[in-house]
Motif scaffolding. Structure first.
Motif, PDB file in Angstrom:
ATOM      1  N   LYS A  17       0.628  -1.102   0.243  1.00 11.12           N
ATOM      2  CA  LYS A  17      -0.158  -0.029   0.041  1.00 11.12           C
ATOM      3  C   LYS A  17       0.867   1.304   0.024  1.00 11.12           C
ATOM      4  O   LYS A  17       0.646   2.314   0.726  1.00 11.12           O
ATOM      5  CB  LYS A  17      -0.873   0.066   1.269  1.00 11.12           C
ATOM      6  CG  LYS A  17      -1.918  -1.400   1.158  1.00 11.12           C
ATOM      7  CD  LYS A  17      -2.718  -1.419   2.443  1.00 11.12           C
ATOM      8  CE  LYS A  17      -3.617  -2.583   2.616  1.00 11.12           C
ATOM      9  NZ  LYS A  17      -2.957  -3.843   2.848  1.00 11.12           N
ATOM     10  N   LEU A  18       1.827   1.394  -0.989  1.00  7.59           N
ATOM     11  CA  LEU A  18       2.688   2.457  -0.920  1.00  7.59           C
ATOM     12  C   LEU A  18       1.805   3.462  -1.746  1.00  7.59           C
ATOM     13  O   LEU A  18       1.181   3.473  -2.716  1.00  7.59           O
ATOM     14  CB  LEU A  18       3.895   2.148  -1.560  1.00  7.59           C
ATOM     15  CG  LEU A  18       4.830   1.298  -1.429  1.00  7.59           C
ATOM     16  CD1 LEU A  18       6.072   1.128  -2.260  1.00  7.59           C
ATOM     17  CD2 LEU A  18       5.208   1.409   0.106  1.00  7.59           C
ATOM     18  N   PHE A  33      15.265  -1.257   0.817  1.00  5.97           N
ATOM     19  CA  PHE A  33      15.267  -0.942   2.177  1.00  5.97           C
ATOM     20  C   PHE A  33      15.913   0.356   2.661  1.00  5.97           C
ATOM     21  O   PHE A  33      17.177   0.414   1.880  1.00  5.97           O
ATOM     22  CB  PHE A  33      15.577  -2.139   3.267  1.00  5.97           C
ATOM     23  CG  PHE A  33      14.504  -3.270   3.236  1.00  5.97           C
ATOM     24  CD1 PHE A  33      13.393  -3.019   3.894  1.00  5.97           C
ATOM     25  CD2 PHE A  33      14.638  -4.105   2.238  1.00  5.97           C
ATOM     26  CE1 PHE A  33      12.431  -4.031   3.883  1.00  5.97           C
ATOM     27  CE2 PHE A  33      13.614  -4.874   2.062  1.00  5.97           C
ATOM     28  CZ  PHE A  33      12.440  -5.313   2.845  1.00  5.97           C
ATOM     29  N   GLY A  38      12.781   3.115   0.539  1.00  4.45           N
ATOM     30  CA  GLY A  38      12.494   3.260   1.663  1.00  4.45           C
ATOM     31  C   GLY A  38      11.720   2.326   2.769  1.00  4.45           C
ATOM     32  O   GLY A  38      10.911   2.731   3.469  1.00  4.45           O
ATOM     33  N   LEU A  39      11.623   1.039   2.253  1.00  3.30           N
ATOM     34  CA  LEU A  39      10.916   0.197   2.874  1.00  3.30           C
ATOM     35  C   LEU A  39      11.779  -0.041   4.303  1.00  3.30           C
ATOM     36  O   LEU A  39      12.833   0.126   4.517  1.00  3.30           O
ATOM     37  CB  LEU A  39      10.801  -1.326   2.146  1.00  3.30           C
ATOM     38  CG  LEU A  39      10.250  -1.149   0.681  1.00  3.30           C
ATOM     39  CD1 LEU A  39      10.305  -2.658   0.240  1.00  3.30           C
ATOM     40  CD2 LEU A  39       8.659  -0.400   0.835  1.00  3.30           C
ATOM     41  N   ASP A  40      10.852  -0.585   5.370  1.00  2.00           N
ATOM     42  CA  ASP A  40      11.510  -0.776   6.705  1.00  2.00           C
ATOM     43  C   ASP A  40      11.230  -2.244   7.096  1.00  2.00           C
ATOM     44  O   ASP A  40      10.873  -3.073   6.203  1.00  2.00           O
ATOM     45  CB  ASP A  40      10.853   0.180   7.738  1.00  2.00           C
ATOM     46  CG  ASP A  40       9.483  -0.046   7.668  1.00  2.00           C
ATOM     47  OD1 ASP A  40       8.718  -1.134   7.455  1.00  2.00           O
ATOM     48  OD2 ASP A  40       8.543   0.928   8.192  1.00  2.00           O
ATOM     49  N   SER A  41      11.613  -2.744   8.310  1.00  2.00           N
ATOM     50  CA  SER A  41      11.452  -3.986   8.796  1.00  2.00           C
ATOM     51  C   SER A  41      10.123  -4.562   8.682  1.00  2.00           C
ATOM     52  O   SER A  41      10.182  -5.805   8.789  1.00  2.00           O
ATOM     53  CB  SER A  41      12.334  -4.209  10.053  1.00  2.00           C
ATOM     54  OG  SER A  41      11.797  -3.523  11.000  1.00  2.00           O
ATOM     55  N   LEU A  42       9.325  -3.676   9.173  1.00  2.00           N
ATOM     56  CA  LEU A  42       7.721  -4.116   9.112  1.00  2.00           C
ATOM     57  C   LEU A  42       7.392  -4.440   7.479  1.00  2.00           C
ATOM     58  O   LEU A  42       6.566  -5.596   7.302  1.00  2.00           O
ATOM     59  CB  LEU A  42       6.888  -2.942   9.674  1.00  2.00           C
ATOM     60  CG  LEU A  42       7.443  -2.550  10.971  1.00  2.00           C
ATOM     61  CD1 LEU A  42       6.325  -1.178  11.237  1.00  2.00           C
ATOM     62  CD2 LEU A  42       7.206  -3.517  12.048  1.00  2.00           C
ATOM     63  N   ASP A  43       7.867  -3.646   6.659  1.00  2.20           N
ATOM     64  CA  ASP A  43       7.686  -4.107   5.336  1.00  2.20           C
ATOM     65  C   ASP A  43       8.262  -5.508   4.765  1.00  2.20           C
ATOM     66  O   ASP A  43       7.780  -6.253   4.221  1.00  2.20           O
ATOM     67  CB  ASP A  43       7.916  -3.032   4.183  1.00  2.20           C
ATOM     68  CG  ASP A  43       7.506  -1.772   4.467  1.00  2.20           C
ATOM     69  OD1 ASP A  43       6.048  -1.958   4.573  1.00  2.20           O
ATOM     70  OD2 ASP A  43       8.204  -0.703   4.624  1.00  2.20           O
ATOM     71  N   ALA A  44       9.351  -5.979   5.274  1.00  7.43           N
ATOM     72  CA  ALA A  44       9.754  -6.934   5.165  1.00  7.43           C
ATOM     73  C   ALA A  44       9.155  -8.271   5.395  1.00  7.43           C
ATOM     74  O   ALA A  44       9.138  -9.320   4.889  1.00  7.43           O
ATOM     75  CB  ALA A  44      11.332  -7.078   5.699  1.00  7.43           C
ATOM     76  N   VAL A  45       8.704  -8.164   6.698  1.00  6.23           N
ATOM     77  CA  VAL A  45       7.796  -9.216   7.185  1.00  6.23           C
ATOM     78  C   VAL A  45       6.799  -9.519   6.046  1.00  6.23           C
ATOM     79  O   VAL A  45       6.553 -10.505   5.498  1.00  6.23           O
ATOM     80  CB  VAL A  45       6.954  -8.868   8.546  1.00  6.23           C
ATOM     81  CG1 VAL A  45       6.112  -9.963   8.948  1.00  6.23           C
ATOM     82  CG2 VAL A  45       8.138  -8.862   9.465  1.00  6.23           C
ATOM     83  N   GLU A  46       6.130  -8.313   5.408  1.00 10.02           N
ATOM     84  CA  GLU A  46       4.939  -8.535   4.401  1.00 10.02           C
ATOM     85  C   GLU A  46       5.402  -9.119   3.147  1.00 10.02           C
ATOM     86  O   GLU A  46       4.981  -9.868   2.430  1.00 10.02           O
ATOM     87  CB  GLU A  46       4.294  -7.257   4.074  1.00 10.02           C
ATOM     88  CG  GLU A  46       3.475  -6.876   5.518  1.00 10.02           C
ATOM     89  CD  GLU A  46       2.265  -6.105   5.140  1.00 10.02           C
ATOM     90  OE1 GLU A  46       1.517  -6.771   4.106  1.00 10.02           O
ATOM     91  OE2 GLU A  46       1.681  -5.315   5.582  1.00 10.02           O
ATOM     92  N   VAL A  48       8.433 -10.975   2.761  1.00  9.36           N
ATOM     93  CA  VAL A  48       8.532 -12.614   2.919  1.00  9.36           C
ATOM     94  C   VAL A  48       7.317 -13.301   2.639  1.00  9.36           C
ATOM     95  O   VAL A  48       7.115 -14.146   1.754  1.00  9.36           O
ATOM     96  CB  VAL A  48       9.120 -12.675   4.179  1.00  9.36           C
ATOM     97  CG1 VAL A  48       9.287 -14.365   4.349  1.00  9.36           C
ATOM     98  CG2 VAL A  48      10.403 -12.263   4.050  1.00  9.36           C
ATOM     99  N   VAL A  49       6.081 -12.892   3.196  1.00  2.76           N
ATOM    100  CA  VAL A  49       4.991 -13.577   3.059  1.00  2.76           C
ATOM    101  C   VAL A  49       4.423 -13.547   1.652  1.00  2.76           C
ATOM    102  O   VAL A  49       4.044 -14.376   1.060  1.00  2.76           O
ATOM    103  CB  VAL A  49       3.889 -12.794   3.835  1.00  2.76           C
ATOM    104  CG1 VAL A  49       2.528 -13.439   3.925  1.00  2.76           C
ATOM    105  CG2 VAL A  49       4.215 -13.266   5.352  1.00  2.76           C
TER     106      VAL A  49
END
Lengths: 86, 298
Positions: A17-18, A33, A38-46, A48-49
């Motif tokens: 949802k950028l 990242f 500019g993605l962050d560690s919370l985006d990394a989780v999504e 991977v899924v």
């Protein structure tokens, strides 16, 4: 490979949802990242899924994540390699 | 790393040595007997300990005066000392065992059987080794997302027992805070434990109310749960007797983030729910929450 890169860009924009970012504005080589997209560690989780869900490829640990999440280029190569070997 | 070259450090090493010796000769009860006067002298003589316990105790016991807070400090440090004695006792004596239970165990097992993975959100309370003894008996591999210092303590504990560490440690100081590995584990339907109460200055966090003032708490657990669909179980262990403990399954919930713009707001609500559980815990077990620093100014 170009189709896969385009799919990845569209997936990132839609599922993470950028706001105000077009696929054409995401460079194949810029970092996903931190500086760059500019993605962050919370985006990394999504991410991977999403990659497992849409491409059937699992990013299992930090080493694989570090390799795959460098850029769109790296991510596309990682997925293609895994799909090819699977 | 600090070398034991100062008088204070040498005294500390000597103190540890004496406790290990007492534990070897007379066991856990003997070490407990030695502990009370040692803690009493420490609480009477050290100003530093009161500075480190005061931020929490003033909030937990606002009605207590000077003497009351000193007694509270004694009880808190004494309780923590017992946890350290238990840890050393379990490490030194292979016959040593704590007895306890985990509440709502069937619910946890049901969730694990569904194959969505589960996040066990815990805090710096009770004796976490006792909690892990139960967690590791659950029917899936266990991973613990922890930072380097805690990782060293965990390894040291199992080294003392000459046992392999029964869970996989994911270093939260690693790439993207260990989130990639934790996500992969949850997607395999496995178990990930995370400390939810202490923000270590790295990674995502939110600000919530805890004991009447704002505090930063880590948000990693809520992101993992929201993305993978794994529920969160809040697990808080408490020592309930000399060789007894209870691991309370305090709350179970399933966070689901709706949109990126609302992410912080939603994480704050879930962290607030965890903070509420922790507040209930410290009301019930006020001397078993071990954060010896100003938690509110981190």
């Amino acid at each position: 490979m170009d189709t896969l890169k385009q799919q990845l860009k569209e997936m990132i924009i839609k599922d993470l949802k950028l706001q105000g970012v077009a696929a054409s504005e995401i460079s194949d080589t810029e970092p996903l990242f931190g500086d760059g997209l500019g993605l962050d560690s919370l985006d990394a989780v999504e991410l991977v899924v999403l990659i497992q869900k849409h491409h059937g490829v699992q990013i299992a640990d930090m080493e694989e994540g570090q390799k795959a999440f460098v850029s769109i280029d790296a991510l596309a190569s990682f997925i293609a390699e895994r799909q090819g070997s699977g | 790393m600090t070398q034991p070259n100062s008088t204070g450090n040498r005294a500390e090493v000597l103190g540890h040595g004496i406790f290990y010796l007492v534990l070897k000769i007379v066991g856990q009860l003997g070490a407990y007997c030695l502990l009370a006067p040692v803690v009493a002298v420490y609480v009477l003589c050290s100003r530093k300990i009161h500075r480190t316990t005061r931020p929490y105790l003033k909030r937990r016991f606002p009605e207590h005066g000077w003497l009351g807070l000193r007694l509270d400090t004694f009880r808190l440090v004494h309780s923590f000392g017992k946890v350290l004695v238990d840890r050393a006792w379990l490490g030194l004596d292979r016959q040593a065992k704590l007895h306890g239970e985990i509440t709502r165990l069937e619910e946890l097992q049901d969730i694990i059987r569904k194959g969505k993975g589960i996040i066990l959100l815990t805090a710096h309370v009770g004796n976490w080794q006792s909690a892990f003894a139960h967690i590791c008996s659950l029917p899936k591999p266990v991973h613990s997302l922890m930072h380097y210092e805690a990782e060293a303590v965990a390894k040291h504990y199992f080294d003392l027992r000459n046992e392999p560490c029964p869970f996989n440690i994911i270093n939260s100081d690693g790439f993207l805070g260990g989130m990639v590995e934790a996500t992969a584990a949850l997607m395999r339907g496995e178990i990930v434990t995370i400390m939810g109460d202490r923000f270590l200055g790295k990674g995502p966090y939110v600000t919530v109310d805890f004991l009447g003032a704002q505090v930063k708490m880590p948000a990693a657990a809520y992101a993992l749960a929201s993305s993978t669909g794994a529920p969160i179980a809040v697990l808080l262990a408490a020592k309930t007797g000399r060789g007894r403990y209870t691991v309370h399954t305090w709350d179970i919930f399933s966070p689901k983030s709706t949109e990126r713009a609302k992410r912080e707001q939603e994480y704050t609500a879930w962290a607030g729910r965890f903070a509420g559980a922790l507040e209930e815990y410290v009301r019930k077990y006020p001397y078993q929450w071990y954060n010896f620093f100003d938690f509110w100014s981190q």
